[in-house]
Scaffold this motif. Structure first.
Motif, mmCIF file in Angstrom:
data_model
loop_
_atom_site.group_PDB
_atom_site.id
_atom_site.type_symbol
_atom_site.label_atom_id
_atom_site.label_comp_id
_atom_site.label_asym_id
_atom_site.label_seq_id
_atom_site.Cartn_x
_atom_site.Cartn_y
_atom_site.Cartn_z
ATOM 1 N N ARG A 59 0.841 14.353 2.204
ATOM 2 C CA ARG A 59 -0.414 14.663 1.515
ATOM 3 C C ARG A 59 -1.533 13.695 1.866
ATOM 4 O O ARG A 59 -2.682 13.909 1.488
ATOM 5 N N PHE A 60 -1.201 12.620 2.573
ATOM 6 C CA PHE A 60 -2.183 11.574 2.832
ATOM 7 C C PHE A 60 -2.346 11.337 4.334
ATOM 8 O O PHE A 60 -1.842 10.344 4.872
ATOM 9 N N PRO A 61 -3.034 12.266 5.029
ATOM 10 C CA PRO A 61 -3.316 12.036 6.461
ATOM 11 C C PRO A 61 -4.184 10.805 6.677
ATOM 12 O O PRO A 61 -4.187 10.217 7.750
ATOM 13 N N VAL A 62 -4.916 10.435 5.643
ATOM 14 C CA VAL A 62 -5.674 9.176 5.627
ATOM 15 C C VAL A 62 -5.381 8.494 4.292
ATOM 16 O O VAL A 62 -5.425 9.127 3.236
ATOM 17 N N VAL A 63 -5.051 7.214 4.334
ATOM 18 C CA VAL A 63 -4.706 6.492 3.110
ATOM 19 C C VAL A 63 -5.933 6.386 2.207
ATOM 20 O O VAL A 63 -6.996 5.920 2.632
ATOM 21 N N ASP A 64 -5.786 6.841 0.975
ATOM 22 C CA ASP A 64 -6.879 6.757 0.010
ATOM 23 C C ASP A 64 -7.165 5.281 -0.309
ATOM 24 O O ASP A 64 -6.247 4.472 -0.459
ATOM 25 N N GLU A 65 -8.439 4.942 -0.421
ATOM 26 C CA GLU A 65 -8.831 3.544 -0.669
ATOM 27 C C GLU A 65 -8.223 2.986 -1.956
ATOM 28 O O GLU A 65 -7.999 1.773 -2.061
ATOM 29 N N ARG A 66 -7.944 3.852 -2.941
ATOM 30 C CA ARG A 66 -7.413 3.345 -4.211
ATOM 31 C C ARG A 66 -6.004 2.770 -4.054
ATOM 32 O O ARG A 66 -5.536 2.017 -4.930
ATOM 33 N N PHE A 67 -5.324 3.100 -2.951
ATOM 34 C CA PHE A 67 -3.973 2.581 -2.738
ATOM 35 C C PHE A 67 -3.965 1.255 -1.971
ATOM 36 O O PHE A 67 -2.938 0.577 -1.929
ATOM 37 N N LEU A 68 -5.070 0.905 -1.341
ATOM 38 C CA LEU A 68 -5.090 -0.271 -0.480
ATOM 39 C C LEU A 68 -4.861 -1.544 -1.282
ATOM 40 O O LEU A 68 -5.384 -1.715 -2.378
ATOM 41 N N ARG A 69 -4.090 -2.436 -0.711
ATOM 42 C CA ARG A 69 -3.738 -3.678 -1.391
ATOM 43 C C ARG A 69 -4.067 -4.886 -0.512
ATOM 44 O O ARG A 69 -4.097 -4.812 0.723
ATOM 45 N N GLY A 70 -4.307 -6.027 -1.166
ATOM 46 C CA GLY A 70 -4.477 -7.292 -0.468
ATOM 47 C C GLY A 70 -5.592 -7.284 0.561
ATOM 48 O O GLY A 70 -6.709 -6.833 0.306
ATOM 49 N N THR A 71 -5.277 -7.778 1.768
ATOM 50 C CA THR A 71 -6.268 -7.895 2.832
ATOM 51 C C THR A 71 -6.706 -6.542 3.385
ATOM 52 O O THR A 71 -7.694 -6.479 4.122
ATOM 53 N N THR A 118 0.831 -1.207 0.000
ATOM 54 C CA THR A 118 0.000 0.000 0.000
ATOM 55 C C THR A 118 0.863 1.255 0.000
ATOM 56 O O THR A 118 0.630 2.199 -0.772
ATOM 57 N N LEU A 119 1.878 1.274 0.863
ATOM 58 C CA LEU A 119 2.791 2.427 0.904
ATOM 59 C C LEU A 119 3.568 2.554 -0.406
ATOM 60 O O LEU A 119 3.796 3.666 -0.903
ATOM 61 N N LYS A 120 3.960 1.430 -0.961
ATOM 62 C CA LYS A 120 4.672 1.461 -2.244
ATOM 63 C C LYS A 120 3.774 2.040 -3.340
ATOM 64 O O LYS A 120 4.232 2.815 -4.202
ATOM 65 N N ALA A 121 2.478 1.690 -3.303
ATOM 66 C CA ALA A 121 1.543 2.217 -4.298
ATOM 67 C C ALA A 121 1.418 3.727 -4.185
ATOM 68 O O ALA A 121 1.280 4.436 -5.191
ATOM 69 N N ILE A 122 1.470 4.253 -2.961
ATOM 70 C CA ILE A 122 1.417 5.705 -2.775
ATOM 71 C C ILE A 122 2.645 6.371 -3.396
ATOM 72 O O ILE A 122 2.544 7.385 -4.105
ATOM 73 N N LEU A 123 3.823 5.801 -3.136
ATOM 74 C CA LEU A 123 5.066 6.389 -3.652
ATOM 75 C C LEU A 123 5.192 6.225 -5.163
ATOM 76 O O LEU A 123 5.874 7.022 -5.819
ATOM 77 N N ASP A 124 4.529 5.208 -5.739
ATOM 78 C CA ASP A 124 4.596 4.972 -7.175
ATOM 79 C C ASP A 124 3.457 5.639 -7.941
ATOM 80 O O ASP A 124 3.346 5.472 -9.165
ATOM 81 N N ASP A 125 2.606 6.371 -7.232
ATOM 82 C CA ASP A 125 1.455 6.992 -7.890
ATOM 83 C C ASP A 125 1.897 7.914 -9.019
ATOM 84 O O ASP A 125 2.937 8.585 -8.933
ATOM 85 N N ALA A 126 1.102 7.966 -10.082
ATOM 86 C CA ALA A 126 1.454 8.767 -11.251
ATOM 87 C C ALA A 126 1.584 10.247 -10.936
ATOM 88 O O ALA A 126 2.272 10.982 -11.650
ATOM 89 N N SER A 127 0.949 10.701 -9.860
ATOM 90 C CA SER A 127 1.021 12.115 -9.489
ATOM 91 C C SER A 127 2.211 12.433 -8.606
ATOM 92 O O SER A 127 2.470 13.611 -8.315
ATOM 93 N N ALA A 128 2.938 11.426 -8.151
ATOM 94 C CA ALA A 128 4.094 11.651 -7.285
ATOM 95 C C ALA A 128 5.229 12.297 -8.086
ATOM 96 O O ALA A 128 5.280 12.175 -9.317
ATOM 97 N N PRO A 129 6.171 12.991 -7.418
ATOM 98 C CA PRO A 129 7.317 13.588 -8.128
ATOM 99 C C PRO A 129 8.083 12.539 -8.929
ATOM 100 O O PRO A 129 8.206 11.382 -8.506
ATOM 101 N N ALA A 130 8.582 12.940 -10.079
ATOM 102 C CA ALA A 130 9.246 11.998 -10.990
ATOM 103 C C ALA A 130 10.436 11.302 -10.338
ATOM 104 O O ALA A 130 10.619 10.089 -10.495
#
Length: 274
Positions: A113-125, A8-20
């Motif tokens: 930017r994410f005081p609460v993890v957005d549901e779109r980043f959640l993975r697995g269980t 989940t954290l990796k998905a946040i850091l890999d998001d298309a909107s994150a800095p290049a």
């Protein structure tokens, strides 16, 4: 569970909107000890502490509606998962420090930017089944009674720039679920303090009223018969403790100890047997 939080954290850091530069960096969850030497620019998130969040503990059971009634279960656990974020560069000298500082700063700004993890980043269980509560995060919050010097000594490396990240997840460790039938009706029976009357209702174990049951007060000999709705009344009874003897056709006799008082004028008698 924890591996799903890593993803989940990796998905946040890999998001298309994150800095290049942040998206181009590798994300690692390995222990950053003296043998840790990544071959490319890397953001390391080291999970080093897992503890129950007691301030979010809820002692009340969780009640949910089902198709056939209600289900009751023990409350969820809220668990703080604490990571230490560090940045690593494969370059040398001043270029190494500059890249690590820039990458660590980008990580701090982006995760903030994410005081609460957005549901779109959640993975697995963490995504299926859905978490009972949103996942709050704390970034760069100082943790009391924690010595950074002891931490780095335990890892066997020199201290380096870092900041903590804590994500609170929901854990369901209990399988026990109690099921209850739906409420069919609510009966309200009023009483009078000035004109008290001892009365009650006779029902079976399925909560069905039992008519034509004889209710006797052992101490006084007074009797009453329950009506079609199972209700009965014994007039002229003084306040006190009594024993009721209940007889109903096709059922064993039932004896019930009761207390009759101004604030306790009604009694429900549940018969056993068929």
């Amino acid at each position: 569970m924890f591996q799903d939080l890593d993803e989940t954290l990796k998905a946040i850091l890999d998001d298309a909107s994150a800095p290049a530069d942040l998206r181009a960096a590798d994300v690692s969850f390995d222990t950053p000890d003296k043998n840790y030497k990544p071959a490319e620019a890397t953001v390391n998130l080291f999970l080093h502490d897992v503890s129950e969040n007691r301030s979010l503990r809820d002692e009340a059971r969780v009640l949910t509606r089902t198709n056939d009634g209600y289900a009751s279960r023990l409350p969820s656990l809220r668990v703080d998962c604490s990571y230490l974020a560090t940045a690593w560069s494969a370059q040398a000298g001043g270029l190494k420090a500059a890249e690590e500082h820039r990458l660590l700063g980008l990580t701090l700004l982006w995760l903030s930017r994410f005081p609460v993890v957005d549901e779109r980043f959640l993975r697995g269980t963490l995504a299926t089944p859905p978490q009972a509560y949103p996942l709050p995060t704390m970034v760069a919050q100082v943790q009391e009674n924690r010595s950074s010097g002891e931490f780095w000594t335990a890892l066997g490396i020199a201290p380096r720039p870092a900041f903590p990240i804590t994500v609170t997840i929901t854990v369901e460790p209990y399988d026990e679920v109690e099921e209850f039938p739906p409420v069919q009706k609510i009966d309200l029976r009023s009483t009078s303090v000035e004109h008290p009357l001892f009365r009650g209702v006779v029902i079976d174990q399925s909560l069905v009223p039992v008519p034509a049951a004889t209710v006797s007060v052992t101490e006084t000999g007074a009797q009453a018969t329950s009506g079609p709705d199972g209700e009965f009344a014994v007039p002229g009874l003084e306040f006190g403790a009594y024993t009721l003897k209940v007889r109903a056709a096709g059922r064993p006799d039932e004896q019930v100890a009761v207390t009759y008082a101004a604030d306790h004028q009604t009694q429900t008698v549940v018969l056993s047997g068929p």
